[in-house]
Design a protein around this motif. Structure first.
Motif, PDB file in Angstrom:
ATOM      1  N   GLY A   1      23.639   2.446  45.234  1.00  0.00           N
ATOM      2  CA  GLY A   1      22.738   1.344  44.946  1.00  0.00           C
ATOM      3  C   GLY A   1      21.391   1.503  45.622  1.00  0.00           C
ATOM      4  O   GLY A   1      20.898   2.625  45.796  1.00  0.00           O
ATOM      5  N   LEU A   2      20.808   0.389  46.043  1.00  0.00           N
ATOM      6  CA  LEU A   2      19.476   0.435  46.638  1.00  0.00           C
ATOM      7  C   LEU A   2      19.461   1.187  47.961  1.00  0.00           C
ATOM      8  O   LEU A   2      18.554   1.979  48.228  1.00  0.00           O
ATOM      9  CB  LEU A   2      18.940  -0.977  46.843  1.00  0.00           C
ATOM     10  N   ALA A   3      20.468   0.966  48.795  1.00  0.00           N
ATOM     11  CA  ALA A   3      20.528   1.688  50.072  1.00  0.00           C
ATOM     12  C   ALA A   3      20.661   3.184  49.831  1.00  0.00           C
ATOM     13  O   ALA A   3      20.019   4.000  50.503  1.00  0.00           O
ATOM     14  CB  ALA A   3      21.691   1.176  50.916  1.00  0.00           C
ATOM     15  N   GLY A   4      21.496   3.566  48.867  1.00  0.00           N
ATOM     16  CA  GLY A   4      21.631   4.980  48.534  1.00  0.00           C
ATOM     17  C   GLY A   4      20.343   5.559  47.991  1.00  0.00           C
ATOM     18  O   GLY A   4      19.986   6.700  48.296  1.00  0.00           O
ATOM     19  N   LEU A   5      19.629   4.761  47.177  1.00  0.00           N
ATOM     20  CA  LEU A   5      18.342   5.206  46.650  1.00  0.00           C
ATOM     21  C   LEU A   5      17.355   5.482  47.787  1.00  0.00           C
ATOM     22  O   LEU A   5      16.664   6.509  47.787  1.00  0.00           O
ATOM     23  CB  LEU A   5      17.786   4.141  45.708  1.00  0.00           C
ATOM     24  N   ALA A   6      17.297   4.576  48.756  1.00  0.00           N
ATOM     25  CA  ALA A   6      16.375   4.753  49.881  1.00  0.00           C
ATOM     26  C   ALA A   6      16.740   5.984  50.697  1.00  0.00           C
ATOM     27  O   ALA A   6      15.864   6.774  51.087  1.00  0.00           O
ATOM     28  CB  ALA A   6      16.391   3.508  50.763  1.00  0.00           C
ATOM     29  N   ILE A   7      18.037   6.163  50.948  1.00  0.00           N
ATOM     30  CA  ILE A   7      18.488   7.337  51.716  1.00  0.00           C
ATOM     31  C   ILE A   7      18.214   8.619  50.941  1.00  0.00           C
ATOM     32  O   ILE A   7      17.739   9.618  51.504  1.00  0.00           O
ATOM     33  CB  ILE A   7      19.977   7.210  52.060  1.00  0.00           C
ATOM     34  N   GLY A   8      18.490   8.616  49.634  1.00  0.00           N
ATOM     35  CA  GLY A   8      18.257   9.806  48.821  1.00  0.00           C
ATOM     36  C   GLY A   8      16.789  10.179  48.757  1.00  0.00           C
ATOM     37  O   GLY A   8      16.441  11.368  48.858  1.00  0.00           O
ATOM     38  N   ALA A   9      15.909   9.177  48.597  1.00  0.00           N
ATOM     39  CA  ALA A   9      14.476   9.457  48.564  1.00  0.00           C
ATOM     40  C   ALA A   9      14.005   9.999  49.908  1.00  0.00           C
ATOM     41  O   ALA A   9      13.180  10.926  49.965  1.00  0.00           O
ATOM     42  CB  ALA A   9      13.705   8.192  48.201  1.00  0.00           C
ATOM     43  N   ALA A  10      14.521   9.423  51.003  1.00  0.00           N
ATOM     44  CA  ALA A  10      14.135   9.897  52.338  1.00  0.00           C
ATOM     45  C   ALA A  10      14.587  11.340  52.559  1.00  0.00           C
ATOM     46  O   ALA A  10      13.834  12.166  53.090  1.00  0.00           O
ATOM     47  CB  ALA A  10      14.731   8.986  53.407  1.00  0.00           C
ATOM     48  N   LEU A  11      15.823  11.646  52.149  1.00  0.00           N
ATOM     49  CA  LEU A  11      16.318  13.023  52.292  1.00  0.00           C
ATOM     50  C   LEU A  11      15.505  13.985  51.432  1.00  0.00           C
ATOM     51  O   LEU A  11      15.256  15.131  51.831  1.00  0.00           O
ATOM     52  CB  LEU A  11      17.798  13.092  51.906  1.00  0.00           C
ATOM     53  N   GLY A  12      15.080  13.530  50.260  1.00  0.00           N
ATOM     54  CA  GLY A  12      14.214  14.363  49.424  1.00  0.00           C
ATOM     55  C   GLY A  12      12.904  14.682  50.111  1.00  0.00           C
ATOM     56  O   GLY A  12      12.427  15.828  50.058  1.00  0.00           O
ATOM     57  N   ASN A  13      12.310  13.691  50.776  1.00  0.00           N
ATOM     58  CA  ASN A  13      11.086  13.943  51.538  1.00  0.00           C
ATOM     59  C   ASN A  13      11.317  14.939  52.662  1.00  0.00           C
ATOM     60  O   ASN A  13      10.483  15.821  52.916  1.00  0.00           O
ATOM     61  CB  ASN A  13      10.555  12.628  52.115  1.00  0.00           C
ATOM     62  N   VAL A  14      12.460  14.793  53.353  1.00  0.00           N
ATOM     63  CA  VAL A  14      12.768  15.695  54.469  1.00  0.00           C
ATOM     64  C   VAL A  14      12.954  17.124  53.968  1.00  0.00           C
ATOM     65  O   VAL A  14      12.453  18.083  54.568  1.00  0.00           O
ATOM     66  CB  VAL A  14      14.020  15.207  55.227  1.00  0.00           C
ATOM     67  N   LEU A  15      13.687  17.293  52.862  1.00  0.00           N
ATOM     68  CA  LEU A  15      13.889  18.632  52.296  1.00  0.00           C
ATOM     69  C   LEU A  15      12.552  19.260  51.897  1.00  0.00           C
ATOM     70  O   LEU A  15      12.317  20.453  52.136  1.00  0.00           O
ATOM     71  CB  LEU A  15      14.829  18.557  51.100  1.00  0.00           C
ATOM     72  N   ALA A  16      11.679  18.463  51.281  1.00  0.00           N
ATOM     73  CA  ALA A  16      10.364  18.981  50.881  1.00  0.00           C
ATOM     74  C   ALA A  16       9.550  19.384  52.099  1.00  0.00           C
ATOM     75  O   ALA A  16       8.873  20.427  52.097  1.00  0.00           O
ATOM     76  CB  ALA A  16       9.618  17.928  50.067  1.00  0.00           C
TER      77      ALA A  16
END
Length: 456
Positions: free
Chosen positions: A410-425
């Motif tokens: 849900g929303l919490a997963g979306l926030a975590i996934g977007a944050a991890l995407g930024n970290v990977l980049a």
């Protein structure tokens, strides 16, 4: 000069180059918020009409920023190589070519407005409002683009103070004119929605007159030898401007895709995501300013072949970005309930915004690293790598992480996934930078391979 003294001097110069642009960028962000706030008072229909024009406005901005990156890169390299006369010829050429390119694009967008806005979903009443607004808005966009090109010339010559002051000045002029032209004064009723566009056009026009006057005083333009210079510089200019424009057009596309994912989570999630997006831009104001002030400096070092200074500059800039963004992100994450309360109205939106701030803001340290690497790439002769790095950040790291997180949590997963995407980049960009540094240190003479100019 001892290493400590050299580092201190470099840091002081970086600060002097960056803070005027930071203030200017912050003023421009306020520029947009002020326009929307005044238009919102006209009612839902005018605000919707203005909103339909945003994607096309982003298209113009993407083209102008791509051209501006090429302007700053080529002129700063010429200056670094001691070719002052060529730098003046390039200055004249890019102002003429850039102005003509944006004017042509504006004309195309004017003539094709009916099918474009119909495809975007605007009804007949909304299209009628857009029709009155679109012509002055395109004129304002053209003036803003020409002013941006002039700013790019100043940045290429190492002057960030005047662009910063001009950004603040145009924002203040727009702030004063918006209510007068939109709502009128005394017996004059005002222009309504088109008044917002005319206020912007007048503000940009005032800034352009002042900036051109200063530009001519500095003798940074030339009148002779332009045809030969155009033939010699067209290919390297296009090799930088093309990838840079594509890089600038990818974020709006990724933003639309992200909103489509967030929309599945409900209206409060979309509202919270919109507020978080505005907060993101404000939180990254130092990074945005550094992406404007650093490339011309790197370009001059590139033209002079000073790779030691290039490594020092990039290393210092990355440290500043990581420390600043991580500190700011952690503070805002701790204060996320209070920040959400200030920004949001309904309890549902406040709760969703709290979650987004808590996870996204600290990850902007890694996002800032990626943005700096992409910006440095355009200045150091590898625009294609910069474009690919930007594409990888958005479409291989950020969007997949966001979609997968939303699907699983849900929303919490979306926030975590977007944050991890930024970290990977950010990690990928850091590895690219380390490879560049390793190859440059291994080369005692000549250009390092990874810094070599790309063939197009």
């Amino acid at each position: 000069m001892p290493p400590a003294s050299a580092a201190t001097s470099l840091g002081a110069t970086l600060w002097r180059q960056t803070w005027p642009m930071a203030i200017g960028v912050l003023a421009l962000l306020g520029f947009q918020l002020v326009d929307s706030a005044f238009v919102a008072r006209l009612g839902t229909a005018p605000l919707a009409a203005q909103s339909f024009t945003f994607p096309l406005s982003f298209l113009i901005i993407g083209v102008q920023v791509g051209l501006g990156i090429a302007i700053a890169a080529l002129i700063s390299r010429a200056l670094g190589a001691g070719e002052a006369l060529r730098a003046r010829r390039l200055g004249s050429l890019v102002l003429m070519v850039g102005s003509a390119t944006i004017a042509l694009l504006a004309l195309v967008l004017w003539w094709t407005q009916a099918p474009i806005f119909s495809r975007l979903g605007a009804d007949a009443i909304t299209r009628a409002l857009i029709r009155d607004y679109w012509a002055p808005q395109l004129f304002a966009a053209w003036l803003g683009a020409v002013l941006y090109f002039v700013y790019s010339l100043f940045r290429a010559h190492g002057d960030t103070r005047l662009p910063g002051k001009m950004m603040v000045m145009t924002s203040l002029v727009n702030l004063v004119l918006d209510p007068l032209l939109i709502f009128g004064v005394g017996p004059w009723e005002g222009l309504g929605l088109p008044g917002a566009a005319w206020a912007t056009a007048i503000a940009f026009g005032c800034g352009l007159l002042m900036a051109i006057k200063r530009l001519r005083r500095n003798d940074w333009l030339a009148r002779h030898g332009l045809k030969l210079e155009l033939a010699a510089s067209l290919r390297p200019f296009a090799s930088i401007a093309g990838p840079a424009m594509i890089s600038q057009l990818m974020p709006p596309l990724a933003s639309m895709l992200a909103v489509s994912v967030v929309a599945d989570l409900g209206g409060s999630a979309v509202a919270a995501w919109g507020l978080a997006s505005r907060l993101e831009t404000l939180a990254l104001v130092v990074v945005l300013a550094m992406t404007m002030s650093l490339p011309p400096w790197l370009g001059r070092c590139y033209g002079a072949g000073d790779w030691i200074q290039i490594r020092r500059l990039i290393g210092l800039a990355l440290k500043v970005v990581v420390v600043w963004q991580l500190s700011l992100g952690m503070i805002l994450a701790l204060l996320s309930p209070w920040a959400a309360h200030l920004l949001a109205g309904s309890p549902e939106v406040r709760d969703d915004l709290t979650v987004l701030i808590r996870f996204l803001l600290p990850s902007y340290a890694a996002l800032g690293v990626c943005m700096l690497v992409v910006s440095a790439g355009n200045a150091l002769g590898w625009p294609l790598r910069a474009m690919l790095m930007s594409a990888a950040r958005l479409f291989l790291c950020y969007l997949p992480g966001l979609w997968l997180g939303a699907s699983l949590g849900g929303l919490a997963g979306l926030a975590i996934g977007a944050a991890l995407g930024n970290v990977l980049a950010g990690m990928a960009a850091w590895q690219l930078m380390r490879r560049m540094q390793a190859r440059s240190e291994a080369s005692e003479h000549g250009e390092p391979k990874l810094f070599s100019r790309e063939r197009t």
